[in-house]
Design an enzyme around this catalytic site. Structure first.
Site, short mmCIF file in Angstrom:
data_model
loop_
_atom_site.label_atom_id
_atom_site.label_comp_id
_atom_site.label_asym_id
_atom_site.label_seq_id
_atom_site.Cartn_x
_atom_site.Cartn_y
_atom_site.Cartn_z
N LEU A 93 0.83 -1.20 0.00
CA LEU A 93 0.00 0.00 0.00
C LEU A 93 0.87 1.26 0.00
O LEU A 93 0.76 2.11 0.87
CB LEU A 93 -0.96 -0.01 1.20
CG LEU A 93 -2.22 0.84 1.02
CD1 LEU A 93 -3.15 0.20 0.00
CD2 LEU A 93 -2.95 1.03 2.35
N GLY A 94 1.73 1.36 -1.00
CA GLY A 94 2.47 2.58 -1.23
C GLY A 94 1.63 3.57 -2.02
O GLY A 94 0.40 3.51 -2.01
N ARG A 95 2.30 4.46 -2.75
CA ARG A 95 1.57 5.47 -3.52
C ARG A 95 0.61 4.82 -4.51
O ARG A 95 -0.56 5.19 -4.60
CB ARG A 95 2.56 6.37 -4.28
CG ARG A 95 3.48 7.21 -3.41
CD ARG A 95 4.38 8.06 -4.29
NE ARG A 95 5.37 8.81 -3.54
CZ ARG A 95 6.58 8.36 -3.25
NH1 ARG A 95 6.95 7.15 -3.67
NH2 ARG A 95 7.43 9.09 -2.56
N ILE A 96 1.13 3.87 -5.29
CA ILE A 96 0.29 3.24 -6.31
C ILE A 96 -0.77 2.37 -5.66
O ILE A 96 -1.94 2.37 -6.07
CB ILE A 96 1.16 2.44 -7.29
CG1 ILE A 96 2.04 3.39 -8.10
CG2 ILE A 96 0.29 1.59 -8.23
CD1 ILE A 96 3.07 2.69 -8.97
N ASP A 105 0.93 -6.71 -16.57
CA ASP A 105 1.66 -5.65 -17.27
C ASP A 105 3.16 -5.87 -17.22
O ASP A 105 3.90 -5.19 -17.93
CB ASP A 105 1.32 -4.29 -16.65
CG ASP A 105 1.93 -3.13 -17.42
OD1 ASP A 105 1.69 -3.05 -18.64
OD2 ASP A 105 2.66 -2.32 -16.81
N GLU A 156 11.55 -9.43 -19.77
CA GLU A 156 10.91 -8.48 -20.68
C GLU A 156 11.93 -7.98 -21.71
O GLU A 156 13.07 -7.73 -21.35
CB GLU A 156 10.36 -7.28 -19.91
CG GLU A 156 9.29 -7.64 -18.90
CD GLU A 156 8.78 -6.41 -18.15
OE1 GLU A 156 9.14 -5.27 -18.54
OE2 GLU A 156 8.04 -6.57 -17.18
N HIS A 177 4.22 -3.84 -20.41
CA HIS A 177 4.77 -2.92 -19.40
C HIS A 177 4.42 -1.48 -19.78
O HIS A 177 5.27 -0.60 -19.79
CB HIS A 177 6.28 -3.09 -19.27
CG HIS A 177 6.81 -2.63 -17.94
ND1 HIS A 177 7.86 -3.22 -17.29
CD2 HIS A 177 6.41 -1.62 -17.10
CE1 HIS A 177 8.11 -2.62 -16.16
NE2 HIS A 177 7.23 -1.63 -16.02
#
Length: 310
Positions: A146-149, A250, A255, A273
């Site tokens: 539960l950080g900024r994003i 994503d 990648e 991504h």
């Protein structure tokens, strides 16, 4: 007119960022096999490529590393600090668009958006019936990190009528959603599990086969964090056997060369991504990078991720 300062590019960067930098600086592409790179005060990388102690040793005059992205797990911050290298990066700029993309992937996987598109384009409508999707209203979204994003995703989920719970190392005072200390307990409780944790050793392989079994056959996994957070062999098996209902991804372990077995699965929505790639965010991100570089050159303050890491 004085010569423009040369900036070393440590990896391929997006064309829009390269064009913006080229208007102000002389850009030089790094070729590691060529040996030391003296004379460069500024270098640019991306969060996916990062930079480490070995590279820093090749650049004895480096004083600023500018990284496109929020992730810092591939940058050796301690090594940078020891060598007096500031590390500028771009937190906050991408938060809202990544959260939007997480919601899009959630709906894409649960309501079969991409599958319905393929169904119509293949001429199957009218000859057969689409399989039913999964309703999200009044379901539970479990946010991992539960950080900024994570908080931006949680706000959106709550606004859409989902119950929100989350897990992380410790409770956050003032947060209105339930904190579930155990990731396994959260997976058992959630209908959708959304990954927004940072990459790195602490989260490598966090999502494994037992956790996917706990999420269950009507559960949806969404990953806008890092591919390393998920054990992909376990996820592919869970999708193939319908141990979980579906996934929206994503990010991937390798990648852009993702595991080709994903391509054969109908119950996974794949994105390159691209969660942060909007016109607005690209403009804001490039402006932030340019502003930080100019602040460094003028001796003005900017957010330095390496500060205090030495």
């Amino acid at each position: 007119m004085p010569p423009r300062e040369a900036v070393l590019l440590l990896c391929p960067i997006p064309a829009d960022l390269r064009a913006a930098l080229a208007e102000r600086f002389e850009l030089v592409d790094d070729r590691p096999g060529e040996g030391p790179r003296p004379g460069f005060r500024i270098a640019v990388t991306t969060a996916i490529n990062g930079a480490g102690a070995t590279q820093f040793e090749r650049m004895p005059d480096l004083r600023l590393l500018s990284s496109q992205g929020t992730g810092l797990e591939r940058i050796d911050l301690a090594a940078a600090a020891r060598r007096g290298i500031a590390v500028a990066y771009t937190p906050d700029v991408m938060t809202e668009d990544v959260a939007d993309a997480a919601i899009g992937l959630m709906y894409g996987a649960a309501r079969l958006v991409a599958e319905a598109d393929r169904f119509v384009r293949a001429g199957r409508w009218g000859q057969e019936r689409m399989r039913p999707g999964i309703s999200l209203h009044r379901k539970t979204a479990g946010i991992v990190g539960l950080g900024r994003i994570g908080q931006a995703v949680a706000r959106r989920c709550a606004g859409l009528g989902l119950t929100v719970a989350w897990t992380g190392p410790r409770p956050k005072p003032g947060v209105p959603w339930d904190h579930v200390p155990s990731l396994m307990d959260l997976a058992e409780r959630a209908d959708v599990l959304i990954l927004t944790v940072p990459g790195g050793a602490d989260t490598d392989g966090l999502i494994d086969a037992p956790l996917l079994r706990a999420l269950g056959p009507r559960g949806i996994l969404v990953n806008v964090a890092r591919g390393s957070v998920v054990q992909e062999e376990a996820l592919i098996d869970a999708l193939r056997t319908r141990t979980i209902a579906g996934a929206g991804l994503d990010v991937f372990a390798t990648e852009p060369g993702l595991d080709p077995r994903f391509l054969a699965l109908e119950n996974v929505v794949l994105a390159p991504h691209s969660a942060s790639i909007t016109q607005e965010t690209r403009a804001a991100l490039i402006a932030r990078i340019l502003d930080d570089i100019e602040a460094f050159r003028a001796g003005q303050p900017f957010l330095d991720a390496a500060a205090g890491r030495g």
